[in-house]
Design a protein around this motif. Structure first.
Motif, PDB file in Angstrom:
ATOM      1  N   GLU A  78       3.311  -8.133 -18.110  1.00 24.67           N
ATOM      2  CA  GLU A  78       2.904  -7.622 -19.424  1.00 24.67           C
ATOM      3  C   GLU A  78       1.449  -7.179 -19.437  1.00 24.67           C
ATOM      4  N   GLN A  79       1.167  -6.236 -20.310  1.00 27.09           N
ATOM      5  CA  GLN A  79      -0.222  -5.903 -20.632  1.00 27.09           C
ATOM      6  C   GLN A  79      -0.676  -6.639 -21.886  1.00 27.09           C
ATOM      7  N   LYS A  80       0.276  -7.022 -22.723  1.00 22.78           N
ATOM      8  CA  LYS A  80      -0.074  -7.631 -24.014  1.00 22.78           C
ATOM      9  C   LYS A  80      -0.410  -9.103 -23.796  1.00 22.78           C
ATOM     10  N   GLY A 118      -2.045  -7.632 -16.553  1.00 23.18           N
ATOM     11  CA  GLY A 118      -3.041  -6.722 -16.005  1.00 23.18           C
ATOM     12  C   GLY A 118      -2.984  -5.386 -16.716  1.00 23.18           C
ATOM     13  N   ALA A 119      -4.066  -4.638 -16.591  1.00 27.27           N
ATOM     14  CA  ALA A 119      -4.173  -3.335 -17.255  1.00 27.27           C
ATOM     15  C   ALA A 119      -3.335  -2.292 -16.521  1.00 27.27           C
ATOM     16  N   ASN A 120      -3.301  -1.083 -17.052  1.00 25.23           N
ATOM     17  CA  ASN A 120      -2.621   0.040 -16.390  1.00 25.23           C
ATOM     18  C   ASN A 120      -3.110   0.165 -14.965  1.00 25.23           C
ATOM     19  N   GLY A 121      -2.177   0.293 -14.035  1.00 23.35           N
ATOM     20  CA  GLY A 121      -2.564   0.548 -12.655  1.00 23.35           C
ATOM     21  C   GLY A 121      -3.070  -0.671 -11.909  1.00 23.35           C
ATOM     22  N   ALA A 122      -2.953  -1.857 -12.515  1.00 24.62           N
ATOM     23  CA  ALA A 122      -3.455  -3.077 -11.869  1.00 24.62           C
ATOM     24  C   ALA A 122      -2.627  -3.470 -10.647  1.00 24.62           C
ATOM     25  N   GLY A 123      -1.389  -2.955 -10.578  1.00 25.84           N
ATOM     26  CA  GLY A 123      -0.543  -3.285  -9.434  1.00 25.84           C
ATOM     27  C   GLY A 123       0.631  -4.183  -9.785  1.00 25.84           C
ATOM     28  N   LYS A 124       0.882  -4.374 -11.073  1.00 20.57           N
ATOM     29  CA  LYS A 124       1.939  -5.289 -11.516  1.00 20.57           C
ATOM     30  C   LYS A 124       3.324  -4.829 -11.047  1.00 20.57           C
ATOM     31  N   THR A 125       3.622  -3.542 -11.310  1.00 14.39           N
ATOM     32  CA  THR A 125       4.936  -3.022 -10.928  1.00 14.39           C
ATOM     33  C   THR A 125       5.094  -3.031  -9.415  1.00 14.39           C
ATOM     34  N   SER A 126       4.052  -2.635  -8.704  1.00 15.58           N
ATOM     35  CA  SER A 126       4.120  -2.656  -7.236  1.00 15.58           C
ATOM     36  C   SER A 126       4.424  -4.070  -6.755  1.00 15.58           C
ATOM     37  N   ARG A 175       0.830  -1.207   0.000  1.00 16.14           N
ATOM     38  CA  ARG A 175       0.000   0.000   0.000  1.00 16.14           C
ATOM     39  C   ARG A 175       0.861   1.252   0.000  1.00 16.14           C
ATOM     40  N   TYR A 176       0.310   2.283  -0.645  1.00 16.80           N
ATOM     41  CA  TYR A 176       0.910   3.610  -0.626  1.00 16.80           C
ATOM     42  C   TYR A 176      -0.068   4.474   0.162  1.00 16.80           C
ATOM     43  N   GLY A 177       0.199   4.695   1.441  1.00 18.56           N
ATOM     44  CA  GLY A 177      -0.765   5.447   2.243  1.00 18.56           C
ATOM     45  C   GLY A 177      -2.129   4.804   2.126  1.00 18.56           C
ATOM     46  N   PRO A 193      13.736  -3.394 -14.569  1.00 20.09           N
ATOM     47  CA  PRO A 193      12.621  -2.546 -14.151  1.00 20.09           C
ATOM     48  C   PRO A 193      11.823  -1.990 -15.327  1.00 20.09           C
ATOM     49  N   GLU A 194      10.601  -1.578 -15.008  1.00 22.48           N
ATOM     50  CA  GLU A 194       9.787  -0.875 -15.992  1.00 22.48           C
ATOM     51  C   GLU A 194      10.568   0.364 -16.453  1.00 22.48           C
ATOM     52  N   GLY A 195      10.586   0.620 -17.745  1.00 18.55           N
ATOM     53  CA  GLY A 195      11.342   1.761 -18.250  1.00 18.55           C
ATOM     54  C   GLY A 195      12.829   1.484 -18.391  1.00 18.55           C
TER      55      GLY A 195
HETATM   56  N1  ATP Z   1       4.644   5.773  -5.631  1.00 19.69           N
HETATM   57  C1  ATP Z   1       3.313   5.672  -5.611  1.00 19.69           C
HETATM   58  N2  ATP Z   1       2.564   6.405  -4.759  1.00 19.69           N
HETATM   59  C2  ATP Z   1       1.216   6.304  -4.714  1.00 19.69           C
HETATM   60  N3  ATP Z   1       0.510   5.467  -5.502  1.00 19.69           N
HETATM   61  C3  ATP Z   1       1.188   4.712  -6.368  1.00 19.69           C
HETATM   62  C4  ATP Z   1       2.623   4.773  -6.490  1.00 19.69           C
HETATM   63  N4  ATP Z   1       3.012   3.898  -7.448  1.00 19.69           N
HETATM   64  C5  ATP Z   1       1.880   3.321  -7.907  1.00 19.69           C
HETATM   65  N5  ATP Z   1       0.778   3.807  -7.265  1.00 19.69           N
HETATM   66  C6  ATP Z   1      -0.617   3.388  -7.485  1.00 19.69           C
HETATM   67  O1  ATP Z   1      -0.710   2.000  -7.232  1.00 19.69           O
HETATM   68  C7  ATP Z   1      -1.558   1.362  -8.182  1.00 19.69           C
HETATM   69  C8  ATP Z   1      -0.778   0.294  -8.916  1.00 19.69           C
HETATM   70  O2  ATP Z   1       0.248   0.874  -9.702  1.00 19.69           O
HETATM   71  P1  ATP Z   1       1.349   0.017 -10.446  1.00 19.69           P
HETATM   72  O3  ATP Z   1       2.343   0.957 -11.023  1.00 19.69           O
HETATM   73  O4  ATP Z   1       1.834  -1.049  -9.540  1.00 19.69           O
HETATM   74  O5  ATP Z   1       0.494  -0.660 -11.608  1.00 19.69           O
HETATM   75  P2  ATP Z   1       0.930  -1.361 -12.958  1.00 19.69           P
HETATM   76  O6  ATP Z   1       0.036  -2.543 -13.114  1.00 19.69           O
HETATM   77  O7  ATP Z   1       2.380  -1.598 -12.974  1.00 19.69           O
HETATM   78  O8  ATP Z   1       0.542  -0.284 -14.061  1.00 19.69           O
HETATM   79  P3  ATP Z   1       1.216   0.052 -15.497  1.00 19.69           P
HETATM   80  O9  ATP Z   1       0.708  -0.957 -16.446  1.00 19.69           O
HETATM   81  O10 ATP Z   1       0.715   1.426 -15.811  1.00 19.69           O
HETATM   82  O11 ATP Z   1       2.701   0.005 -15.320  1.00 19.69           O
HETATM   83  C9  ATP Z   1      -2.082   2.473  -9.067  1.00 19.69           C
HETATM   84  O12 ATP Z   1      -3.308   2.879  -8.563  1.00 19.69           O
HETATM   85  C10 ATP Z   1      -1.039   3.563  -8.927  1.00 19.69           C
HETATM   86  O13 ATP Z   1      -1.608   4.825  -9.142  1.00 19.69           O
END
Ligand code: ATP
Ligand code: MG
Length: 240
Positions: A189-191, A34-42, A10-12, A80-82
């Protein structure tokens, strides 16, 4: 190989990942879709020890220390991503950084040459600034750099992001070749359609929660399900 149990990030007030349980077995390509923002990178940053989290992460039966350098020493390398390439450093300097945790000087030099052979473009450009490489070439550099630590598990966060389709296809083919060398792979991946062609198994994340998992062929066959979760996928803008 990799076992993740009840991972939460969690972020806050934002719960980015909740109760994620997944595993990667030796020799597998496992996709995290998962789609954008799904939480994959986290999720993968937490697995690699780069983000505070709850839950457990173990590699080869041993709990993974919650710090990136220790995870690297334990055999987990994250691309890492990027890509994380340093544009003002040369290709060779970027590559060498991947071996910073190695103590065997001769082994490091041999591994550098091995990656140069794997990616001839890196050999050709070895003394050029990495920032001058194309996106696909930078992705190859990032993968080569990660392989220098001789990982047991390679974690790739959206390696095809921002690449032309032909270059994305090359990266996916490369990931398949890497599996044949014995390294286990967790591929974010998203694809979905493309990644299910090379993955053995996959997990589908939707707004931080696991929505489906199974063999790649099962998930591909459940096309309706995939559409339900992935139909709204949009291409993220390339990283700045
Ligand atoms: N540093 C951060 N501070 C606050 N919220 C964050 C932070 N990083 C990610 N989030 C939020 O956490 C959720 C998951 O983000 P994350 O980057 O893990 O998704 P993702 O699946 O990798 O997306 P993408 O496909 O765009 O890379 C999103 O709602 C995002 O806005
Ligand atoms: Mg991401």
């Amino acid at each position: 190989m990799l076992a993740v149990r009840n991972l939460a990030v969690r972020y806050g007030p934002i719960q980015a990942v909740r109760d994620l349980t997944l595993e990667v077995r030796p020799g597998e390509i496992v996709a995290l879709i998962g789609a954008n923002g799904a939480g994959k990178t986290s999720a993968v940053k937490a697995i690699a020890g780069l983000l505070p989290h709850t839950g457990t992460v173990s590699l080869g039966g041993q709990p993974l220390p919650r710090r990136a350098e220790y995870a690297l020493r334990a055999g987990l390398a994250l691309v890492p991503e990027g890509r994380g390439i340093l544009g003002q450093m040369t290709v060779a300097e970027n590559l060498r950084m991947g071996g910073y945790a190695r103590r065997d000087r001769a082994g490091l030099e041999a591994a550098m040459e091995e990656q140069m052979r794997r990616f001839p473009i890196l050999e050709q450009r070895r003394d050029k600034l990495a920032g001058l490489l194309s996106g696909g070439e930078q992705q190859m550099l990032a993968i080569g750099r990660a392989l220098l630590s001789q990982p047991r598990l390679l974690v790739l966060d959206e390696p095809s992001l921002g690449l032309a389709p032909i270059m994305a296809a090359r990266i996916f083919a490369l990931v398949e070749e890497l599996r044949a060398t014995g390294v286990a792979i967790l591929l974010v991946e998203q694809k979905a359609r493309q990644v299910l062609k090379i993955a053995d198994r996959a997990y589908v994340l939707e707004t931080g929660t696991l929505r489906a998992s199974g063999t790649a062929s099962e998930l591909a066959a459940r096309g309706l399900l995939a559409d339900a979760f992935l139909g709204t996928v949009t291409q993220a803008p390339p990283p700045a």
